[in-house]
Design a protein around this motif. Sequence first.
Motif, PDB file in Angstrom:
ATOM      1  N   LYS A  71      70.366  64.932   9.697  1.00 56.49           N
ATOM      2  CA  LYS A  71      69.142  64.817   8.352  1.00 56.49           C
ATOM      3  C   LYS A  71      69.068  66.019   7.360  1.00 56.49           C
ATOM      4  O   LYS A  71      70.122  67.126   7.484  1.00 56.49           O
ATOM      5  N   GLU A  72      69.463  66.188   5.239  1.00 54.66           N
ATOM      6  CA  GLU A  72      69.690  66.803   4.884  1.00 54.66           C
ATOM      7  C   GLU A  72      68.794  67.661   4.830  1.00 54.66           C
ATOM      8  O   GLU A  72      69.200  69.500   4.309  1.00 54.66           O
ATOM      9  N   THR A 114      71.547  62.440   4.692  1.00 54.27           N
ATOM     10  CA  THR A 114      70.283  61.866   4.482  1.00 54.27           C
ATOM     11  C   THR A 114      69.166  62.022   3.883  1.00 54.27           C
ATOM     12  O   THR A 114      68.610  63.361   5.443  1.00 54.27           O
ATOM     13  N   PRO A 115      68.505  62.601   2.520  1.00 49.65           N
ATOM     14  CA  PRO A 115      67.822  62.069   2.206  1.00 49.65           C
ATOM     15  C   PRO A 115      66.413  62.255   2.914  1.00 49.65           C
ATOM     16  O   PRO A 115      66.602  60.850   3.649  1.00 49.65           O
ATOM     17  N   ARG A 118      64.735  57.917   3.254  1.00 54.80           N
ATOM     18  CA  ARG A 118      66.057  57.136   2.683  1.00 54.80           C
ATOM     19  C   ARG A 118      67.051  56.268   4.428  1.00 54.80           C
ATOM     20  O   ARG A 118      67.886  55.873   3.642  1.00 54.80           O
ATOM     21  N   THR A 119      66.179  56.033   4.711  1.00 58.86           N
ATOM     22  CA  THR A 119      66.048  55.248   6.413  1.00 58.86           C
ATOM     23  C   THR A 119      65.245  54.784   6.299  1.00 58.86           C
ATOM     24  O   THR A 119      64.216  54.459   6.493  1.00 58.86           O
ATOM     25  N   VAL A 125      60.767  51.835   5.951  1.00 59.52           N
ATOM     26  CA  VAL A 125      61.711  53.559   5.883  1.00 59.52           C
ATOM     27  C   VAL A 125      60.920  54.152   6.748  1.00 59.52           C
ATOM     28  O   VAL A 125      59.760  54.710   6.915  1.00 59.52           O
ATOM     29  N   SER A 128      59.795  61.376   7.953  1.00 60.88           N
ATOM     30  CA  SER A 128      60.589  62.129   7.188  1.00 60.88           C
ATOM     31  C   SER A 128      60.538  62.998   8.529  1.00 60.88           C
ATOM     32  O   SER A 128      59.478  62.956   9.474  1.00 60.88           O
TER      33      SER A 128
END
Length: 128
Positions: A71-72, A114-115, A118-119, A125, A128
């Motif tokens: 994860k970003e 991965t922002p 975005r998954t 989706v 977060s």
Amino acid sequence: MPHLSVHVLESDLSGRETALISALTDAVVTVYGEWARGLVDIRLIGLPPHRWGIGGKPAEQPPPFVTFGIKEAAFSRPDADEIVARLVTVVTDALADVFGERVRDGVTVELVATPAGRTGIGGVVAPS
């Protein structure tokens, strides 16, 4: 969820799959903690030697290449540099333990961020 895709010659991988999955999972757990064990996703990609090229010709004995999805947000933590260094070290150690020290100096571990948002999982989706 940590995702690791490992590219390695099929001939090097054959018969070592279980040991490699176990070693890489244990390596990730040493950094993240035991809570992450069930979330570690490892994909082993064995390639025939004629499908891996370095320098314009088929590679003789390429070392493993790992893409580590992370994860970003992990990169913006105050301890991000330490986490990255530990992940690279433990993954490299795990690969050297399974394939032998001959691979250590050439192992590549690429951490790919991965922002949030975005998954997708199951067509939705992921939160977060």
